[in-house]
Enzyme design. Structure first.
Site, PDB file in Angstrom:
ATOM      1  CG  HIS A 129      -1.291  -3.591   7.162  1.00  0.00           C
ATOM      2  ND1 HIS A 129      -0.914  -4.784   7.717  1.00  0.00           N
ATOM      3  CD2 HIS A 129      -0.498  -2.645   7.724  1.00  0.00           C
ATOM      4  CE1 HIS A 129       0.067  -4.577   8.581  1.00  0.00           C
ATOM      5  NE2 HIS A 129       0.342  -3.290   8.594  1.00  0.00           N
TER       6      HIS A 129
ATOM      7  CB  THR B 133      -1.946   2.155   5.999  1.00  0.00           C
ATOM      8  OG1 THR B 133      -1.524   2.615   7.283  1.00  0.00           O
ATOM      9  CG2 THR B 133      -3.455   1.999   5.991  1.00  0.00           C
TER      10      THR B 133
END
Length: 343
Positions: free
Chosen positions: A43, A40
């Site tokens: 990203h 995450t």
């Protein structure tokens, strides 16, 4: 305090100075010792389509962490200054049907620490008391920092009984590796893991899987034959998010087999539902951790000798965050840790 911040809606992160946080009535402040880099976070760093539509800026990122409680709010009842804690990164509403029934991992209003709210890639982090797990026994700070993804692995690995079962894990990233450790520790007969990265498969061999299979070269059916299996896998854990992995998993399941699916596919895809029906397979989605039953299981597994040290392969001071993120993104690693105690 120093914090790693997504300062604007564009690629990149900035290590900058921010005011130290203060706790609300139900909050605690943690001096952060270690943090783990998650997919995450990658990203958010690269600012892909998902991050652009999800993440507000500016934002302190990060949700995998461990540290010491240094301040508590006026309504805090359990956590104490000096406690060594890990943080649960899912912030739940507490008022929906599932929350009120104790099924907080199913809260439809879940928000993410370091995704929707300021996170833990900083010298200090603030979060609700109900989101911390106090370590009553000694835990290595590096391991404590990855209790969040470790919890994903435990939730996946123990959602179905594995004692004496033949287990297939598709995806040898950090969560897949930890799931393999858990399945082996919990009494699985054979543990097979697949990937297309020889580096990750070598890490899997180090954690003690029975067979690590490069599916770019060898089919899962061949792995069955190599282990003398004839009826398929009893339990599978899909953690890669690759459509081909789930399809091949279904082909190689025993009748009555059970599949725990944690991997998030990037888009919709087709599977052979006839095989699911005719084999009477169970496919269960897994998201996050059961709060806090999974955390209890994690602590007990470590206390009973589970060793996660081979999964953690790289450590960097927070000042070298660019190098740390590049290492994590390259994929030739297990878990990457940032140390926030060094200047």
């Amino acid at each position: 305090m120093r914090a790693l911040v997504k300062t604007s809606p564009a690629p990149g992160l900035e290590l900058t100075e921010l005011p130290d946080p203060t706790p609300g009535a139900n909050d605690i402040v943690v001096q952060v010792f270690r943090t783990g880099i998650c997919g995450t976070d990658l990203h958010i760093d690269s600012w892909d389509e998902w991050a652009a539509r999800t993440v507000p800026t500016p934002l302190v990122i990060g949700h995998e962490f461990a540290g010491e409680v240094v301040a508590v709010g006026s309504a805090v009842t359990q956590a104490q200054v000096g406690d060594f804690v890990s943080g649960e990164g899912h912030l739940v509403c507490g008022t929906c049907r599932n929350c009120r029934a104790g099924r907080r991992h199913l809260c439809a209003n879940t928000r993410g620490l370091g995704v929707h709210h300021n996170g833990a890639f900083a010298e200090y982090a603030v979060l609700p008391e109900q989101n911390v797990w106090v370590h009553r026994e000694h835990v290595d700070p590096d391991v404590a920092a990855i209790f969040d993804p470790f919890g994903n692995a435990v939730h996946t690995a123990l959602t179905f009984p594995v004692v004496g079962e033949d287990v297939l894990i598709t995806g040898a990233g950090p969560i897949g590796l930890m799931a393999a450790c858990v399945a082996r520790h919990a009494g699985a007969r054979n543990v097979v893991i697949t990937d297309v990265s020889e580096h990750r498969l070598e890490l899997a061999r180090r954690v003690g899987v029975d067979l690590a299979v490069n599916v770019a070269e060898t089919g899962i059916a061949d792995a069955q034959a190599k282990l003398g299996m004839s009826e398929g896998f009893d339990v599978a854990m899909e953690v890669s998010g690759q459509p081909s992995a789930l399809r091949e998993t279904i082909e190689n399941m025993a009748h009555g087999g059970r599949i725990a699916m944690l991997g998030l596919p990037a888009e919709r895809f087709q599977i052979d539902w006839s095989a699911v029906v005719l084999k009477m397979l169970t496919v269960k989605g897994i998201y996050g951790r059961e709060m806090f039953e999974t955390w209890y299981s994690m602590s007990v597994l470590l206390q009973s000798g589970l060793d996660l040290s081979p999964v953690i392969t790289h450590r960097f001071p927070c000042t070298r965050h660019v190098e740390a993120f590049e290492t994590a993104r390259a994929g030739r690693c297990g878990k990457v840790i940032l140390d926030w105690t060094v200047r």
